[in-house]
Design a protein around this motif. Structure first.
Motif, PDB file in Angstrom:
ATOM      1  N   LEU A 130       0.827  -1.206   0.000  1.00 21.65           N
ATOM      2  CA  LEU A 130       0.000   0.000   0.000  1.00 21.65           C
ATOM      3  C   LEU A 130       0.861   1.255   0.000  1.00 21.65           C
ATOM      4  O   LEU A 130       1.842   1.334   0.729  1.00 21.65           O
ATOM      5  CB  LEU A 130      -0.883   0.020   1.250  1.00 21.65           C
ATOM      6  N   ASP A 131       0.467   2.242  -0.807  1.00 18.20           N
ATOM      7  CA  ASP A 131       1.172   3.517  -0.695  1.00 18.20           C
ATOM      8  C   ASP A 131       0.591   4.292   0.492  1.00 18.20           C
ATOM      9  O   ASP A 131      -0.404   3.882   1.088  1.00 18.20           O
ATOM     10  CB  ASP A 131       1.142   4.304  -2.016  1.00 18.20           C
ATOM     11  N   ASP A 132       1.248   5.396   0.835  1.00 13.94           N
ATOM     12  CA  ASP A 132       0.884   6.101   2.065  1.00 13.94           C
ATOM     13  C   ASP A 132      -0.565   6.584   2.045  1.00 13.94           C
ATOM     14  O   ASP A 132      -1.238   6.607   3.072  1.00 13.94           O
ATOM     15  CB  ASP A 132       1.831   7.299   2.293  1.00 13.94           C
TER      16      ASP A 132
ATOM     17  N   GLU B 183       5.108  -7.703   3.541  1.00 15.12           N
ATOM     18  CA  GLU B 183       6.533  -8.047   3.503  1.00 15.12           C
ATOM     19  C   GLU B 183       7.423  -7.099   4.294  1.00 15.12           C
ATOM     20  O   GLU B 183       8.599  -7.360   4.502  1.00 15.12           O
ATOM     21  CB  GLU B 183       7.000  -8.114   2.041  1.00 15.12           C
ATOM     22  N   PHE B 184       6.892  -5.980   4.706  1.00 14.50           N
ATOM     23  CA  PHE B 184       7.660  -5.058   5.551  1.00 14.50           C
ATOM     24  C   PHE B 184       6.676  -4.121   6.244  1.00 14.50           C
ATOM     25  O   PHE B 184       5.583  -3.879   5.751  1.00 14.50           O
ATOM     26  CB  PHE B 184       8.651  -4.234   4.716  1.00 14.50           C
ATOM     27  N   VAL B 185       7.077  -3.640   7.403  1.00 14.56           N
ATOM     28  CA  VAL B 185       6.297  -2.602   8.088  1.00 14.56           C
ATOM     29  C   VAL B 185       7.271  -1.476   8.402  1.00 14.56           C
ATOM     30  O   VAL B 185       8.218  -1.673   9.165  1.00 14.56           O
ATOM     31  CB  VAL B 185       5.650  -3.138   9.391  1.00 14.56           C
ATOM     32  N   ASP B 186       7.086  -0.333   7.770  1.00 10.99           N
ATOM     33  CA  ASP B 186       7.975   0.792   8.067  1.00 10.99           C
ATOM     34  C   ASP B 186       7.303   1.697   9.090  1.00 10.99           C
ATOM     35  O   ASP B 186       6.247   1.363   9.633  1.00 10.99           O
ATOM     36  CB  ASP B 186       8.358   1.532   6.782  1.00 10.99           C
ATOM     37  N   SER B 187       7.920   2.835   9.397  1.00 12.72           N
ATOM     38  CA  SER B 187       7.383   3.670  10.478  1.00 12.72           C
ATOM     39  C   SER B 187       5.993   4.199  10.142  1.00 12.72           C
ATOM     40  O   SER B 187       5.165   4.376  11.020  1.00 12.72           O
ATOM     41  CB  SER B 187       8.340   4.823  10.790  1.00 12.72           C
ATOM     42  N   PHE B 188       5.721   4.410   8.867  1.00 11.00           N
ATOM     43  CA  PHE B 188       4.419   4.943   8.472  1.00 11.00           C
ATOM     44  C   PHE B 188       3.308   3.915   8.719  1.00 11.00           C
ATOM     45  O   PHE B 188       2.277   4.216   9.306  1.00 11.00           O
ATOM     46  CB  PHE B 188       4.450   5.359   6.997  1.00 11.00           C
TER      47      PHE B 188
ATOM     48  N   ARG C 297       2.885   3.313  12.402  1.00  7.24           N
ATOM     49  CA  ARG C 297       2.098   4.360  13.043  1.00  7.24           C
ATOM     50  C   ARG C 297       0.607   4.172  12.743  1.00  7.24           C
ATOM     51  O   ARG C 297      -0.242   4.379  13.594  1.00  7.24           O
ATOM     52  CB  ARG C 297       2.575   5.735  12.558  1.00  7.24           C
TER      53      ARG C 297
ATOM     54  N   VAL D 273       9.715  -9.425   9.462  1.00  2.29           N
ATOM     55  CA  VAL D 273       9.089  -8.112   9.690  1.00  2.29           C
ATOM     56  C   VAL D 273       9.253  -7.711  11.154  1.00  2.29           C
ATOM     57  O   VAL D 273       9.586  -6.561  11.470  1.00  2.29           O
ATOM     58  CB  VAL D 273       7.599  -8.139   9.293  1.00  2.29           C
TER      59      VAL D 273
ATOM     60  N   THR E 102      12.874  -6.679  11.872  1.00  5.16           N
ATOM     61  CA  THR E 102      13.152  -5.366  11.286  1.00  5.16           C
ATOM     62  C   THR E 102      12.499  -4.247  12.083  1.00  5.16           C
ATOM     63  O   THR E 102      13.111  -3.197  12.317  1.00  5.16           O
ATOM     64  CB  THR E 102      12.669  -5.332   9.823  1.00  5.16           C
TER      65      THR E 102
ATOM     66  N   GLU F  58      14.434  -3.504  15.231  1.00  6.46           N
ATOM     67  CA  GLU F  58      15.690  -2.829  14.923  1.00  6.46           C
ATOM     68  C   GLU F  58      15.448  -1.375  14.478  1.00  6.46           C
ATOM     69  O   GLU F  58      16.220  -0.483  14.778  1.00  6.46           O
ATOM     70  CB  GLU F  58      16.447  -3.599  13.845  1.00  6.46           C
ATOM     71  N   LEU F  59      14.359  -1.185  13.782  1.00  5.47           N
ATOM     72  CA  LEU F  59      13.992   0.166  13.354  1.00  5.47           C
ATOM     73  C   LEU F  59      13.688   1.046  14.559  1.00  5.47           C
ATOM     74  O   LEU F  59      13.873   2.256  14.530  1.00  5.47           O
ATOM     75  CB  LEU F  59      12.770   0.083  12.426  1.00  5.47           C
ATOM     76  N   GLY F  60      13.237   0.415  15.637  1.00  3.83           N
ATOM     77  CA  GLY F  60      12.934   1.168  16.846  1.00  3.83           C
ATOM     78  C   GLY F  60      11.453   1.265  17.131  1.00  3.83           C
ATOM     79  O   GLY F  60      11.034   1.998  18.016  1.00  3.83           O
TER      80      GLY F  60
END
Lengths: 129, 139
Positions: free
Chosen positions: A22-24, A54-59, A62, A87, A90, A93-95
Protein backbone atom coordinates in the motif's frame (compact mmCIF):
# COMPACT_ATOMS: atom_id res chain seq x y z
CA UNK A 1 -7.15 6.56 -7.61
CA UNK A 2 -6.46 5.23 -4.14
CA UNK A 3 -6.34 1.51 -3.42
CA UNK A 4 -9.12 0.61 -0.98
CA UNK A 5 -8.54 -2.36 1.23
CA UNK A 6 -11.74 -4.42 1.68
CA UNK A 7 -13.11 -4.49 5.21
CA UNK A 8 -15.09 -7.64 5.97
CA UNK A 9 -17.56 -8.02 8.80
CA UNK A 10 -17.66 -11.35 10.63
CA UNK A 11 -20.17 -11.22 13.46
CA UNK A 12 -19.10 -8.22 15.48
CA UNK A 13 -15.56 -8.24 14.23
CA UNK A 14 -14.15 -6.28 11.32
CA UNK A 15 -11.53 -8.15 9.37
CA UNK A 16 -8.93 -6.50 7.19
CA UNK A 17 -6.38 -8.50 5.26
CA UNK A 18 -3.63 -6.45 3.64
CA UNK A 19 -2.59 -8.26 0.46
CA UNK A 20 -0.76 -5.64 -1.57
CA UNK A 21 1.99 -3.09 -1.01
CA UNK A 22 0.00 0.00 0.00
CA UNK A 23 1.17 3.52 -0.69
CA UNK A 24 0.88 6.10 2.06
CA UNK A 25 -2.39 7.45 0.73
CA UNK A 26 -3.96 3.99 0.77
CA UNK A 27 -2.72 3.51 4.33
CA UNK A 28 -4.43 6.75 5.41
CA UNK A 29 -7.59 5.74 3.54
CA UNK A 30 -7.68 2.41 5.38
CA UNK A 31 -7.36 4.19 8.72
CA UNK A 32 -10.34 6.42 7.90
CA UNK A 33 -12.46 3.66 6.36
CA UNK A 34 -11.94 1.44 9.39
CA UNK A 35 -12.87 4.17 11.85
CA UNK A 36 -16.10 4.83 9.96
CA UNK A 37 -16.95 1.15 9.72
CA UNK A 38 -16.40 0.60 13.45
CA UNK A 39 -19.00 3.25 14.22
CA UNK A 40 -21.37 2.22 11.41
CA UNK A 41 -21.37 -1.46 12.40
CA UNK A 42 -20.88 -1.17 16.14
CA UNK A 43 -18.04 -3.66 15.83
CA UNK A 44 -16.37 -4.72 19.07
CA UNK A 45 -13.20 -6.01 17.53
CA UNK A 46 -10.85 -5.33 14.62
CA UNK A 47 -8.44 -7.87 13.20
CA UNK A 48 -5.74 -6.70 10.83
CA UNK A 49 -4.13 -9.61 9.01
CA UNK A 50 -0.61 -8.78 7.83
CA UNK A 51 0.41 -12.32 6.85
CA UNK A 52 1.12 -11.16 3.29
CA UNK A 53 2.83 -7.93 4.33
CA UNK A 54 6.53 -8.05 3.50
CA UNK A 55 7.66 -5.06 5.55
CA UNK A 56 6.30 -2.60 8.09
CA UNK A 57 7.98 0.79 8.07
CA UNK A 58 7.38 3.67 10.48
CA UNK A 59 4.42 4.94 8.47
CA UNK A 60 2.56 1.63 8.46
CA UNK A 61 3.59 1.04 12.07
CA UNK A 62 2.10 4.36 13.04
CA UNK A 63 -1.08 3.50 11.13
CA UNK A 64 -1.41 0.25 13.12
CA UNK A 65 -0.94 2.12 16.41
CA UNK A 66 -3.40 4.81 15.37
CA UNK A 67 -6.04 2.28 14.37
CA UNK A 68 -5.61 0.53 17.72
CA UNK A 69 -5.99 3.88 19.49
CA UNK A 70 -9.03 4.97 17.51
CA UNK A 71 -10.69 1.57 17.97
CA UNK A 72 -10.20 1.81 21.70
CA UNK A 73 -11.89 5.22 21.69
CA UNK A 74 -14.75 3.64 19.77
CA UNK A 75 -15.08 0.72 22.18
CA UNK A 76 -13.42 -1.90 19.98
CA UNK A 77 -10.29 -4.00 20.44
CA UNK A 78 -7.66 -4.33 17.72
CA UNK A 79 -5.48 -7.36 17.13
CA UNK A 80 -2.77 -7.50 14.48
CA UNK A 81 -2.25 -11.06 13.25
CA UNK A 82 0.22 -12.93 11.04
CA UNK A 83 3.35 -10.83 11.34
CA UNK A 84 6.25 -12.49 9.53
CA UNK A 85 9.42 -13.10 11.60
CA UNK A 86 11.56 -10.96 9.26
CA UNK A 87 9.09 -8.11 9.69
CA UNK A 88 9.19 -8.40 13.49
CA UNK A 89 13.01 -8.42 13.54
CA UNK A 90 13.15 -5.37 11.29
CA UNK A 91 10.53 -3.46 13.27
CA UNK A 92 12.41 -3.86 16.53
CA UNK A 93 15.69 -2.83 14.92
CA UNK A 94 13.99 0.17 13.35
CA UNK A 95 12.93 1.17 16.85
CA UNK A 96 9.22 0.55 16.57
CA UNK A 97 7.69 -1.56 19.29
CA UNK A 98 4.04 -0.95 18.36
CA UNK A 99 3.09 -0.09 21.92
CA UNK A 100 -0.51 -0.67 22.75
CA UNK A 101 -1.07 -3.09 19.90
CA UNK A 102 -2.18 -6.62 20.63
CA UNK A 103 -0.82 -9.28 18.33
CA UNK A 104 -1.58 -12.93 17.64
CA UNK A 105 0.31 -15.38 15.47
CA UNK A 106 -2.61 -16.13 13.19
CA UNK A 107 -6.21 -15.29 12.47
CA UNK A 108 -7.60 -18.11 14.59
CA UNK A 109 -5.60 -17.06 17.65
CA UNK A 110 -6.60 -13.46 17.02
CA UNK A 111 -10.28 -14.42 17.01
CA UNK A 112 -9.79 -16.36 20.22
CA UNK A 113 -8.02 -13.41 21.83
CA UNK A 114 -10.97 -11.18 21.04
CA UNK A 115 -13.51 -13.63 22.39
CA UNK A 116 -11.43 -14.05 25.54
CA UNK A 117 -11.49 -10.26 25.86
CA UNK A 118 -15.26 -10.42 25.94
CA UNK A 119 -15.96 -9.88 22.29
CA UNK A 120 -17.81 -12.95 21.17
CA UNK A 121 -17.45 -12.97 17.38
CA UNK A 122 -20.76 -14.76 16.94
CA UNK A 123 -23.07 -12.69 19.07
CA UNK A 124 -21.06 -9.58 19.76
CA UNK A 125 -22.33 -9.72 23.30
CA UNK A 126 -19.82 -8.90 25.93
CA UNK A 127 -19.12 -11.47 28.58
CA UNK A 128 -20.31 -10.08 31.88
CA UNK A 129 -17.51 -9.46 34.32
CA UNK B 1 36.36 -12.63 -12.78
CA UNK B 2 38.53 -9.55 -12.52
CA UNK B 3 39.35 -8.66 -8.93
CA UNK B 4 37.59 -5.68 -7.44
CA UNK B 5 34.19 -4.41 -8.26
CA UNK B 6 32.48 -5.75 -11.31
CA UNK B 7 30.25 -3.34 -13.21
CA UNK B 8 27.14 -2.69 -11.19
CA UNK B 9 23.71 -3.27 -12.60
CA UNK B 10 21.75 -0.14 -11.89
CA UNK B 11 18.24 1.15 -12.11
CA UNK B 12 17.03 4.67 -11.51
CA UNK B 13 13.59 5.42 -10.08
CA UNK B 14 12.19 8.96 -10.03
CA UNK B 15 10.45 9.82 -6.76
CA UNK B 16 7.62 12.26 -7.33
CA UNK B 17 4.58 10.55 -5.79
CA UNK B 18 3.49 8.00 -3.21
CA UNK B 19 3.27 5.42 -5.99
CA UNK B 20 6.96 6.02 -6.74
CA UNK B 21 7.85 5.16 -3.14
CA UNK B 22 6.12 1.80 -3.67
CA UNK B 23 8.08 1.37 -6.91
CA UNK B 24 11.37 2.05 -5.10
CA UNK B 25 10.51 -0.68 -2.59
CA UNK B 26 9.80 -3.13 -5.43
CA UNK B 27 13.00 -2.35 -7.33
CA UNK B 28 15.05 -2.61 -4.13
CA UNK B 29 13.40 -5.94 -3.27
CA UNK B 30 14.28 -7.37 -6.71
CA UNK B 31 17.87 -6.16 -6.40
CA UNK B 32 18.13 -7.65 -2.89
CA UNK B 33 16.91 -11.03 -4.16
CA UNK B 34 19.35 -10.84 -7.09
CA UNK B 35 22.20 -10.09 -4.66
CA UNK B 36 21.16 -13.12 -2.58
CA UNK B 37 20.39 -11.23 0.59
CA UNK B 38 18.63 -13.33 3.23
CA UNK B 39 14.93 -12.71 3.78
CA UNK B 40 15.64 -10.75 6.97
CA UNK B 41 18.26 -8.61 5.21
CA UNK B 42 15.93 -8.05 2.24
CA UNK B 43 13.25 -6.91 4.66
CA UNK B 44 15.64 -4.57 6.47
CA UNK B 45 16.87 -3.01 3.24
CA UNK B 46 13.37 -2.59 1.80
CA UNK B 47 12.20 -1.00 5.06
CA UNK B 48 15.17 1.40 5.11
CA UNK B 49 14.57 2.24 1.45
CA UNK B 50 10.92 2.95 2.21
CA UNK B 51 11.83 5.40 4.98
CA UNK B 52 14.43 7.14 2.82
CA UNK B 53 12.27 7.30 -0.30
CA UNK B 54 9.50 8.88 1.77
CA UNK B 55 12.00 11.43 3.14
CA UNK B 56 13.05 12.24 -0.42
CA UNK B 57 9.43 12.82 -1.38
CA UNK B 58 8.15 14.60 1.73
CA UNK B 59 11.17 16.58 2.90
CA UNK B 60 13.20 16.82 -0.30
CA UNK B 61 10.25 17.70 -2.52
CA UNK B 62 10.94 14.68 -4.71
CA UNK B 63 14.09 13.34 -6.30
CA UNK B 64 15.38 9.96 -7.34
CA UNK B 65 16.68 6.64 -6.13
CA UNK B 66 19.51 4.81 -7.87
CA UNK B 67 19.54 1.11 -7.13
CA UNK B 68 22.68 -0.90 -7.87
CA UNK B 69 23.44 -4.55 -7.41
CA UNK B 70 27.07 -4.85 -6.37
CA UNK B 71 29.01 -7.97 -7.23
CA UNK B 72 32.50 -8.24 -5.84
CA UNK B 73 34.88 -11.13 -5.77
CA UNK B 74 33.92 -12.23 -2.29
CA UNK B 75 30.56 -10.71 -1.68
CA UNK B 76 27.48 -9.21 -3.24
CA UNK B 77 25.18 -6.50 -2.04
CA UNK B 78 22.82 -3.70 -2.94
CA UNK B 79 23.52 0.02 -2.84
CA UNK B 80 20.75 2.59 -3.04
CA UNK B 81 21.38 6.31 -3.40
CA UNK B 82 18.56 8.75 -2.67
CA UNK B 83 19.01 12.30 -3.84
CA UNK B 84 16.94 15.44 -3.88
CA UNK B 85 17.38 19.14 -4.50
CA UNK B 86 15.33 20.07 -1.46
CA UNK B 87 16.08 22.40 1.45
CA UNK B 88 18.78 20.16 2.93
CA UNK B 89 19.14 19.27 6.61
CA UNK B 90 20.55 22.09 8.79
CA UNK B 91 21.74 19.78 11.56
CA UNK B 92 22.34 16.24 10.24
CA UNK B 93 23.63 14.89 13.57
CA UNK B 94 20.42 15.86 15.31
CA UNK B 95 18.35 14.57 12.40
CA UNK B 96 19.89 11.14 12.91
CA UNK B 97 18.80 11.04 16.53
CA UNK B 98 15.80 8.89 17.36
CA UNK B 99 12.78 10.93 18.23
CA UNK B 100 13.89 13.92 16.23
CA UNK B 101 11.20 14.82 13.76
CA UNK B 102 10.54 17.68 11.43
CA UNK B 103 6.95 17.57 12.50
CA UNK B 104 4.79 14.76 11.19
CA UNK B 105 6.71 11.55 11.67
CA UNK B 106 7.80 9.32 14.49
CA UNK B 107 11.36 10.54 14.21
CA UNK B 108 12.64 7.10 13.29
CA UNK B 109 13.18 7.63 9.57
CA UNK B 110 16.86 8.51 9.25
CA UNK B 111 18.24 6.97 12.43
CA UNK B 112 16.12 3.86 11.99
CA UNK B 113 17.18 3.46 8.36
CA UNK B 114 20.83 3.76 9.41
CA UNK B 115 20.44 0.89 11.87
CA UNK B 116 18.95 -1.37 9.20
CA UNK B 117 21.83 -1.17 6.72
CA UNK B 118 25.57 -1.95 6.75
CA UNK B 119 26.81 1.35 5.32
CA UNK B 120 25.13 4.73 5.57
CA UNK B 121 26.34 8.02 4.15
CA UNK B 122 24.51 11.29 4.50
CA UNK B 123 25.53 14.32 2.45
CA UNK B 124 23.47 17.42 2.85
CA UNK B 125 23.79 21.11 2.19
CA UNK B 126 21.24 23.69 3.25
CA UNK B 127 19.50 25.12 0.21
CA UNK B 128 21.10 22.58 -2.14
CA UNK B 129 19.72 19.19 -1.27
CA UNK B 130 20.39 15.88 0.38
CA UNK B 131 21.93 12.60 -0.70
CA UNK B 132 21.73 9.44 1.35
CA UNK B 133 23.58 6.33 0.21
CA UNK B 134 22.94 2.99 1.90
CA UNK B 135 24.50 -0.42 1.30
CA UNK B 136 23.52 -3.86 2.51
CA UNK B 137 25.77 -6.86 1.93
CA UNK B 138 24.77 -10.48 1.67
CA UNK B 139 26.12 -12.44 4.62
Amino acid sequence: MTTRVPILKVGHILLVSIQVDLDDQAVMALQEDLSERIVATGARGVIIDITAVEFVDSFIGRMLSTIAGISRMLDAETVVVGMQPAVAITLVELGLTLDGIRTALDLEKGMRLLSAAGTDPASGKRAEA
Amino acid sequence: MIAGRAPAVGEEVAIASNADVVRVRQVVRSAAIAARLSLVDQTKLVTAASELARNTLVHGGGGKAQVETLVQERRSGVRVAFSDQGPGIPDPETALTDGWTSGNGLGLGLGGARRLVDEFDLLTEVGKGTKVVVTKWAR
